[in-house]
Design an enzyme around this catalytic site. Sequence first.
Site, short mmCIF file in Angstrom:
data_model
loop_
_atom_site.label_atom_id
_atom_site.label_comp_id
_atom_site.label_asym_id
_atom_site.label_seq_id
_atom_site.Cartn_x
_atom_site.Cartn_y
_atom_site.Cartn_z
N THR A 28 24.20 7.10 -10.80
CA THR A 28 25.06 6.61 -11.78
C THR A 28 25.39 7.28 -12.92
O THR A 28 24.80 8.28 -13.31
CB THR A 28 24.70 5.17 -12.00
OG1 THR A 28 23.45 5.25 -12.75
CG2 THR A 28 24.50 4.27 -10.75
N ASP A 29 26.65 6.89 -13.53
CA ASP A 29 27.02 7.52 -14.80
C ASP A 29 26.36 6.49 -15.65
O ASP A 29 25.72 5.73 -15.50
CB ASP A 29 28.56 7.57 -14.77
CG ASP A 29 29.42 6.16 -14.86
OD1 ASP A 29 28.92 5.18 -15.02
OD2 ASP A 29 30.44 6.49 -14.53
N PHE A 30 26.67 6.75 -17.09
CA PHE A 30 26.21 5.95 -18.25
C PHE A 30 26.51 4.30 -17.94
O PHE A 30 26.07 3.51 -18.69
CB PHE A 30 26.82 6.66 -19.66
CG PHE A 30 27.97 6.20 -19.76
CD1 PHE A 30 28.41 5.18 -20.91
CD2 PHE A 30 29.02 7.30 -19.29
CE1 PHE A 30 29.92 5.02 -20.68
CE2 PHE A 30 30.48 7.13 -19.61
CZ PHE A 30 30.77 5.93 -20.36
N THR A 31 27.36 4.18 -17.39
CA THR A 31 27.85 2.64 -17.21
C THR A 31 27.31 1.80 -16.09
O THR A 31 27.61 0.67 -15.88
CB THR A 31 29.47 2.40 -16.88
OG1 THR A 31 29.85 2.99 -15.49
CG2 THR A 31 30.27 3.15 -18.12
N ILE A 33 27.74 2.76 -12.95
CA ILE A 33 28.76 2.97 -11.49
C ILE A 33 28.39 4.27 -11.00
O ILE A 33 28.38 5.24 -11.75
CB ILE A 33 30.17 2.86 -12.15
CG1 ILE A 33 30.54 1.57 -12.74
CG2 ILE A 33 31.06 3.17 -11.08
CD1 ILE A 33 31.92 1.03 -12.99
#
Length: 151
Positions: A28-31, A33
């Site tokens: 995932t990315d920092f969100t 997602i």
Amino acid sequence: MSGKWPDLAGRIEEGAHVLPIRVYYEDTDFTGIVYHANYLRFAERGRSDCLRMAGVHHHELIEGEKPLAFAIHKMEIEFLKPARIDDLLEVHTRYVTLKGARIEAEQKILRGGEVIWQAMVHAACIHEDGRPARLPKTVIDGVEDLMKRGG
């Protein structure tokens, strides 16, 4: 532990290969997602494990008398909905063309039965020097036999 260990390479359902995937933090990315490029990794695992179940092993192709490999030359991708950390996904792979040097696959990633990502993947069988090579009959026969199973 009793019973048979499930095949880590997935299963065949209705003529398609199905590979379960869990989304981890690293995907995932920092969100939270799934980062867009990681869908390509999930899809590659699906294609590779589908071939593995068909008796086609990349290391055997490249180490053979006439070394062969697969190269992606085109992908058509649709990102429909985001996957998130801890989601349980399924990568569905169906090989639709096995002709000459071409091997093409329809792939979908599902969450809870809903398609969230899909792609049409166009690949070529190539020699070590990058020139196209006919798909070996063993590859064609193995994949066609596998795709006939389960429906």
